[in-house]
Structures are given as C-alpha cells and as structure tokens.
Motif scaffolding. Structure first.
Motif, short mmCIF file in Angstrom:
data_model
loop_
_atom_site.label_atom_id
_atom_site.label_comp_id
_atom_site.label_asym_id
_atom_site.label_seq_id
_atom_site.Cartn_x
_atom_site.Cartn_y
_atom_site.Cartn_z
N MET A 170 0.83 -1.21 0.00
CA MET A 170 0.00 0.00 0.00
C MET A 170 0.86 1.25 0.00
SD MET A 170 -3.13 -0.73 2.60
CE MET A 170 -2.36 -1.37 4.03
N VAL A 177 1.28 3.60 -3.97
CA VAL A 177 1.52 5.04 -4.06
C VAL A 177 2.18 5.39 -5.38
CG1 VAL A 177 2.77 6.97 -3.05
CG2 VAL A 177 1.75 5.25 -1.57
N PHE A 204 -0.01 5.40 -8.37
CA PHE A 204 -0.75 6.65 -8.60
C PHE A 204 0.17 7.74 -9.14
CE2 PHE A 204 -4.10 4.98 -5.83
CZ PHE A 204 -5.23 5.50 -6.44
N ALA A 215 -10.04 5.19 -10.10
CA ALA A 215 -9.51 3.97 -9.49
C ALA A 215 -10.46 3.48 -8.38
CB ALA A 215 -8.12 4.22 -8.92
N PHE A 216 -10.97 4.42 -7.60
CA PHE A 216 -11.84 4.01 -6.49
C PHE A 216 -13.11 3.36 -7.01
CE2 PHE A 216 -14.41 4.32 -2.68
CZ PHE A 216 -13.48 3.98 -1.72
N ALA A 228 -12.89 -10.04 -6.50
CA ALA A 228 -11.49 -9.81 -6.15
C ALA A 228 -11.39 -9.58 -4.64
CB ALA A 228 -10.94 -8.62 -6.92
N VAL A 229 -10.26 -9.97 -4.09
CA VAL A 229 -10.10 -9.95 -2.64
C VAL A 229 -9.66 -8.56 -2.17
CG1 VAL A 229 -8.74 -10.93 -0.74
CG2 VAL A 229 -9.57 -12.40 -2.59
N GLN A 230 -10.21 -8.11 -1.05
CA GLN A 230 -9.78 -6.83 -0.46
C GLN A 230 -9.95 -6.93 1.05
OE1 GLN A 230 -8.54 -4.03 -2.08
NE2 GLN A 230 -8.34 -2.83 -0.21
N PRO A 266 -5.02 -6.55 0.55
CA PRO A 266 -5.76 -5.45 -0.09
C PRO A 266 -5.47 -5.44 -1.59
CG PRO A 266 -3.88 -4.59 1.09
CD PRO A 266 -3.87 -6.07 1.30
N PHE A 280 -8.30 -3.00 -4.91
CA PHE A 280 -8.12 -1.56 -5.17
C PHE A 280 -6.75 -1.28 -5.78
CE2 PHE A 280 -11.98 -1.43 -2.92
CZ PHE A 280 -12.61 -0.25 -3.29
N MET A 281 -5.78 -2.11 -5.45
CA MET A 281 -4.48 -1.99 -6.11
C MET A 281 -4.64 -2.37 -7.58
SD MET A 281 -0.93 -3.79 -4.99
CE MET A 281 0.61 -3.52 -5.83
N ALA A 306 -7.22 -1.92 -9.50
CA ALA A 306 -7.83 -0.85 -10.30
C ALA A 306 -6.79 0.17 -10.75
CB ALA A 306 -8.94 -0.18 -9.50
N ILE A 307 -5.95 0.62 -9.84
CA ILE A 307 -4.97 1.64 -10.23
C ILE A 307 -3.82 0.99 -11.02
CG2 ILE A 307 -3.71 1.56 -8.02
CD1 ILE A 307 -4.23 4.63 -10.32
N LEU A 358 -0.06 -10.20 -6.45
CA LEU A 358 0.36 -11.60 -6.41
C LEU A 358 1.34 -11.89 -7.54
CD1 LEU A 358 -3.26 -12.88 -6.05
CD2 LEU A 358 -1.59 -12.91 -4.22
N PHE A 385 -2.75 8.33 -1.16
CA PHE A 385 -2.93 7.31 -2.21
C PHE A 385 -2.46 5.93 -1.76
CE2 PHE A 385 -2.26 11.45 -4.21
CZ PHE A 385 -3.55 11.63 -4.65
N TYR A 411 -6.55 5.62 0.59
CA TYR A 411 -7.18 4.91 -0.54
C TYR A 411 -7.44 3.44 -0.20
CZ TYR A 411 -7.39 2.71 -5.20
OH TYR A 411 -7.74 1.98 -6.30
N GLN A 458 -17.08 -11.68 -0.86
CA GLN A 458 -16.11 -11.63 -1.95
C GLN A 458 -14.77 -11.08 -1.46
OE1 GLN A 458 -19.33 -10.51 -2.11
NE2 GLN A 458 -19.91 -10.04 -4.23
N ALA A 459 -14.85 -10.01 -0.67
CA ALA A 459 -13.62 -9.34 -0.25
C ALA A 459 -12.74 -10.24 0.60
CB ALA A 459 -13.97 -8.07 0.51
N SER A 510 1.92 -17.95 -6.26
CA SER A 510 1.14 -18.31 -7.43
C SER A 510 2.00 -18.12 -8.67
CB SER A 510 -0.09 -17.40 -7.51
OG SER A 510 0.31 -16.05 -7.45
#
Lengths: 562, 198
Positions: free
Chosen positions: A128, A133, A136, A180-181, A192-194, A217, A220-221, A223-224, A235, B19, B23, B38-39, B95
């Motif tokens: 993260m 960062v 972005f 991205a959000f 997807a896992v978050q 997390p 969201f990673m 998406a960006i 991964l 960010f 974020y 799902q998360a 993986s």
C-alpha cells in the motif's frame, strides 16, 4: 463471434472515453475542475506553490527528477525497513538491497517489473504505502510530461510550460483517484479480494485437502494497476489469479482501463491545441497498429501449442498452456497485446508459454516504442516524437521547413526528438548484448534454445520500455539482473522524459507560422501512414536482428524441441 | 534545488498518506461493508471458489493439472501438492505458471506424462486437462473438460452418465453477459453438487 462482440464493445466504450474523458482531462489541466478543492488547495499550501507560479521547462524537469529521486528513496526505505513496519501479518522480513533497488526503480519509472513474488515478499504496508503510491504518482508524472509537450504546441512565445506540482496534483485528485476508487469497488463486487486479514487455511472434507490462500488489499491496487498502466500486481501470478481478476468482466474492464487514458489523451491533445483532427490522426496511428497486433497475436494464440500438439493433443480452443479457462485464448491474447502495447505489463496468462508468433507480438508491441497506444502520458509523448520525425521526413521530401501545428520544426526539435526515439533501442540492445555475453546474464533463462534468448531480450526490452511484463521463466532476482534492469528502467524513463520536456519548452517559445497552401498537412491519412511508417521502420530496423534470433528462429524450428 | 527537495519530501508524504493508506483503507472499508464475502476470498464450507484443488480420486471431477508433471505422478505416490496455492509453480507460497516455452522439451515430456495419466483413468483428455494455467490454481474447467470425465466419475460412483451430464449442464456458466470470456465450470462447486447427488 463472442470475441468480435468483445472487440466491438471495447471500441464503443473507448470511443466514449476518448471523447468525454479526453475533454475532461483537458479541463483538469486547464484548471477548470475544482470539486476537490478542499484537498487540492491545502496541498498547494503545504508545497508553498500555486497554479499561478509557472515554471520554465528546466525548472519543471528538475522538479520532476528530484521528486522521482525522493520517491525512489521512500520506496527503497520502506522495502528495506519492511520487517519492522506494521501491517505485516505474514511477518515477512525486509527485502534485500539489490531487489529493493530494482523494485523501487521499477515502480518509480511506471515499469512495475517484479523480480519478486508479491505474496511471499511484500507486506501489506509495502504494497500500500510504497508500491500502490507509485502506481498513482508515476502515471500522473507521465501525463504531466505529455501535457507539457501539448502546451508546447498550444502556447505561443511562452517561456513557461506549467507547474509540475500543480499538474501532478490535479491529475492525481481529479483523474486517477476517483476512477480507481470506482473500479476498485466493481472489482471487489466481482470477487477480487480486499482485506487486511492475513492468509487463510481451510480443509476440504470431500477431497481431504488442506489449502492455504494468500489474501490482502488486492482489488483496489488492481484498479490503479490497470488504470495507471502500471501492471505490478499484488500476487506473483498477476491478473491470471482469480484473486486479482476473477471474471470475464474484470478481465474486460482491465483491458478497458489500461487503454482508457492513453487513448483519451489524444483527444485532450486535439482539444488543447485547437484541432481535434490532429488528435484523431494520432488516435488512428495508435488504433491501426493496435488492430494489426491484436489480429496476428490472437490468431497465433488460437493455434496449437507445438509441444502439446507433439504430445498428441490437438486443440480447437487454441494454446491453453499458461492460460485460464474463464478467459479463453483470444481474450487472453487481447489482454496481452493491450498490456504490452501500453506500458502496463500486467498478465492474465503466462506470456512465456505463448506460441512463438504470439510472444513475438508482445515483444514487438514494446519494441515499437509503446505508441499503440502506449503508457499514460508516455504513449502520447512518444508518438509525438515519432510525429515530429515524420514531419521532418515529410518536409525533406517536399523541400520545405517542416511545421507541426504551426510550429516550425527546426534542428533543435529534430535532435531532441531523435534523441528521445533512440535512447530506448540503444539501451535495450546494449544491455541485452551485455546479458548474453556474461555468465551472470546467461544463468537467467529457464528455457533452453532460442526461447532462452527471447526471455533475456524480453526482460530487458520490457524494462527499457517501462512495460514490466515478463517471460516469467527468467530468474531475475540476481544481483546482475536487479542492477542492470534498474539502470535499463531509469534510462528508459528519464533519458526520454528530459529531452521530451526540453522539446516542449523549445516549442512553447516559438510563435505560430500561419498555414499556407504549401503547408504539409499533418491531420490527414497521408500523415497517418507516414507516421506509422516511421514507427515501424525505426522499431523494425533496430530490433529485427534481435527478434530473428529469438521468436523467429523458434517459429521456424519445426519438429525441434529444446 | 533545496526548494525542490522540500516540496518533494512533502509531496511524497502526502501521496503516501492519501494514495497509499487512505485509498486502501477506504477501499477495504467499502469492500468489507458491502461485499464482505467476496472481499474475504469467497470462502465456502469446502474451501474457496477462487483457488483450484487437487482432486485425485476418480470419484470427483478433476481440475487442471497445475504443477504439471508432478500433478500426474503425485496422487499415486501420495505426495500432497498440485493446485495448492502454497505450492503452485513449485514455489512455496507463490502463485504462478510453469513458464515453459512452446518448444520446451520439458513441456513436451510433462504433457506426455499427463496424457498417460489420463489414459490410465480411462479419460481422453482435452487440451485444458494436459496444460497448466497462468495462476497455478485455475479453479475452473470448460464444459468439454468435464464431459470427457463423465465415464470415469460414473464408473467410480455408480451415478448414471446422463445425470452427470445434466449436472454439468446445470453448473456451466456461460461467458459473462453472453460474450465476455469463455464458458466454464467451477470444479469445487461442481463436486459439491456431485456430493449432493449421491
């Protein structure tokens, strides 16, 4: 049939994005978007700057270089200190110095080359606070550089090209963050896992199997990662993993996201220079090259894998080795071409296991300089370099001082554009020659024969172009590849950006020559063809000998295995 | 230059906070609030639908042979592994694909071994069933991959082939919205449905 529908949907979606995101981005950089001013203003106060404080190209470039160096330092420090930092449920140790250097260079240059397996190397804090960062920041920096060149054409007799801090802040807040959000939420909804919880173990009583699954997390990673043409996944398996890219929809959205900004920037360009037709011309260059590459790569991947066919299994569903069932062969090829033709480099399959011609498609997508449509910002400014070279060549043919958008293209501009176009091939070929000459470099490949050479060439091409995709068989986490790769990436980013900024500065200083009957048109089909020719000739002539030793030999080695 | 440095440090910290952490934390909050299942990895009673497992008994439909050659050899030798995210690609905890090239002798040998493995089980394998995936734990197979296993499962369980074919048809998910991606079956869900059939 469904592949044609996929392509059609993609074209329609990108068409709307081109028009509306393109026009929105122009508004953002012209300072007409304010809905996050409560965050924007305090940032300017903390930085002691304001949109009114314009910079010369030299100030702009030095701010960019210093900021990138500090970002590299931050990233490096976090990776080195990871063991003592929080948000580390797997208690992963600190990352070694050579690997940390390579990784921080990789993320600061928008490359996202990964010599590590994410789930076994990086804590959540690193993923993260260090890597996301940069996912972005670096697209914002890339877009800012492209905007400087655009201003070079749109401004007249101006000493300044904008304010670096303002440009990246606006890009981050108004373009990258909201998009991205939004897409992060869609990725989670799709599966997807978050989570901040660590790995989870479970027992399947039916099968009597116990499994442990990495988590984090991720969504969201993701998406960006795609939106910013970054490509570095959480991964090791990247977008092939169900945890990052669970469905056909997320796969499609990934393709869409990584093409969205590079495509839309051509509209932004057209709008800001006051001639959308010029934007359409650049878009056509991108689209034609992209279409050809998608065509032959997906055709190649729809063929049998030679080794599997030799084992007696003939396929009607294409080359399945290294691919995921839920995506299928052609959508995987589309993802792969989109990822290597932008500077993304994410992978929803093992590119190493692509057919020789499929792999050639990915490799050459990068070798032509990533202009179809290229990375966020880098695609547009690299294509503008080629456009200037095309204008120069066109000017030579008709014997007039060439102009582009009314700006005279003179010796200085052509030199800077030439420099920008040549840095990448020279760097890539020299480091590849170095790697195959040294034992440390030859120790890298997993596969034998021409494919082993392709693995080396691919790795150094990918890093030199700030792409980050890999023929994953190469063992890159060695001192040699970590250090040579980092140099390759830094040169591929900054040794191009600085001449490009100088070009923007030089153009901004010029006044505009009125158009006349003798002006060489730069917004018609003729010019599109000429630019495509320049792109293909530069890429083709410099890299043909190298690719003929790799994928081409491999394709021609009928019945031989290595 | 000093001004650049000061601004760079300030900006780097702002970016890290905004960010990096804000974020990701805000994203995690939304995810956990609205899409908790799902998360957290879509985990059911028998594992996660996101990661393939090594189904070695002929009583179950098998997934793709991730871990390639050893996948075929391991079950007989009682060695755990295959389709386990913690040993995917042979690297503990990671993986990833085998990354064998299209003219790799190893890939040729692995594929031949897998073909023999399936023939011993009385199955005429499809391409998916003798090749490994990109993630190293592909949880899905195509309907064709399931159909070629019907006779094997039917012999081992005594369930009539027609009922198994019905089951496969019910568990098949088409491409999303009819055109995005391919038709697929989640092997875990297929086998859970198979368990209910018994």
């Amino acid at each position: 049939m469904s592949f044609l529908l996929t392509l059609l949907t993609l074209v329609v979606a990108l068409g709307f994005t081109w028009r509306y995101l393109g026009s929105y981005m122009a508004s953002v950089f012209e300072g007409r978007v304010h809905f996050l001013r409560r965050i924007e203003r305090p940032i300017y106060r903390l930085l002691a700057t304001s949109p009114e404080q314009e910079q010369t190209w030299k100030r702009y470039a030095s701010a960019l270089v210093v900021f990138s160096a500090v970002s590299l330092l931050f990233t490096y420090a976090i990776l080195r200190l990871q063991g003592s930092l929080p948000l580390n449920p797997q208690h992963l140790g600190s990352v070694g110095s050579a690997l940390s250097f390579n990784t921080s260079a990789s993320f600061v240059t928008n490359t996202n080359w990964q010599n590590y397996g994410g789930e076994t190397t990086m804590s959540y804090f690193s993923q993260m606070g260090a890597l996301t960062v940069q996912q972005f920041v670096t697209p914002a920096v890339g877009i800012a550089v492209a905007i400087v060149v655009v201003r070079g054409f749109s401004r007249r007799t101006s000493q300044t090209v904008g304010n670096f801090w303002v440009d990246i802040t606006r890009c981050l807040l108004y373009i990258l963050l909201p998009a991205a959000f939004l897409f992060g939420i869609i990725f989670v909804a799709q599966g997807a896992v978050q989570t901040l919880a660590g790995t989870v173990s479970f027992h399947d009583a039916l099968n009597n199997v116990t499994q442990t699954m990495a988590r984090g997390p991720i969504a969201f990673m993701e998406a960006i990662k795609q939106l910013g043409t970054n490509g570095g996944g959480f991964l090791n398996a990247n977008s092939a993993s169900t945890l990052e890219n669970p469905t056909g929809l997320t796969n499609f959205l990934s393709i869409y996201l990584l093409l969205a900004i590079p495509v839309a920037l051509t509209y932004t360009f057209g709008k800001m220079v006051g001639s959308v037709r010029h934007g359409v011309a650049l878009l056509s260059v991108m689209a034609i090259l992209f279409g050809v590459w998608v065509g032959f790569t997906s055709f190649a991947e729809h063929q049998n894998n030679p080794a599997v066919a030799a084992a007696g299994i003939h396929s009607t569903v294409g080359n399945t080795e290294g691919k995921e069932v839920r995506f299928g062969d052609t959508s995987t090829a589309l993802f792969a071409v989109a990822s290597t033709s932008t500077s993304t480099g994410s992978a929803d399959a093992s590119y190493d296991s692509f057919t020789p011609i499929g792999g050639l498609g990915l490799l050459t997508g990068m070798m032509i300089g990533e202009v179809s449509p290229g990375g966020t910002g880098s695609g547009l400014y690299t294509l503008l370099i080629y456009a200037i070279l095309a204008v120069f060549i066109g000017g030579l043919m008709i014997g007039r001082t060439p102009e582009y958008l009314g700006k005279k293209i003179q010796a200085r501009e052509v030199k800077l554009a030439g420099l920008g176009a040549l840095v990448m091939p020279i760097t890539v070929l020299i480091v590849t020659a170095l790697a195959v000459s040294l034992a440390a470099g030859r120790a890298g490949p997993l596969n034998a024969g021409p494919h082993g050479f392709s693995e080396i060439l691919y790795a150094l091409t990918s890093q030199g172009n700030n792409n980050g995709s890999a023929f994953g068989g190469l063992t890159g986490n060695t001192s040699f590849y970590n250090i040579v790769g980092a140099i390759d990436m830094l040169l591929g980013r900054f040794a191009i950006m600085i001449p490009v900024l100088a070009l923007g500065g030089a153009l901004a200083e010029k006044s505009v020559v009125p158009e006349s009957l003798g002006t060489f048109r730069t917004d018609n089909g003729m010019f599109v063809g000429l630019t495509i020719g320049v792109v293909l000739i530069i890429g083709g002539l410099t890299f043909f000998p190298a690719i003929s030793l790799g994928p081409i030999v491999e394709q021609l080695s009928h019945t031989r295995f290595f | 230059m000093l001004l650049h440095l000061r601004r760079s440090f300030v900006m780097a910290i702002i970016c890290m906070v905004l960010f990096g952490f804000v974020y990701a934390f805000a994203g995690t909050g939304v995810a956990q609030l609205f899409f908790k299942e799902q998360a957290n990895g879509s985990i059911g009673r028998n594992g996660s639908a996101l990661v393939g497992q090594n189904w070695s008994s002929p009583k179950w439909f098998h997934g793709r042979p991730d871990d390639s050659g050893p996948y075929a050899a391991n079950p007989a030798k009682g060695i755990a592994g295959g389709d386990n995210p913690l040993v995917a690609n042979g690297v503990s905890g990671q993986s990833g694909a085998t990354n064998l090239g299209p003219r790799s002798l190893t890939l040729l040998a692995d594929t031949k071994q897998l073909v023999r493995y399936w023939h011993e089980l009385g199955v005429n394998p499809t391409p998916d069933l003798v090749t490994t995936s990109g993630s190293g734990y592909d949880p899905d197979i195509s309907p064709e991959d399931a159909l070629v296993q019907v006779s094997m499962v039917s012999r081992a369980t005594g369930i009539a082939p027609i009922r198994l074919r019905d089951l496969i048809a019910r568990e098949t998910r088409g491409p999303q919205f009819g055109f995005l991606g391919s038709s697929y079956i989640n092997v875990l869900q297929l086998n859970e449905a198979l368990a209910r059939l018994r």
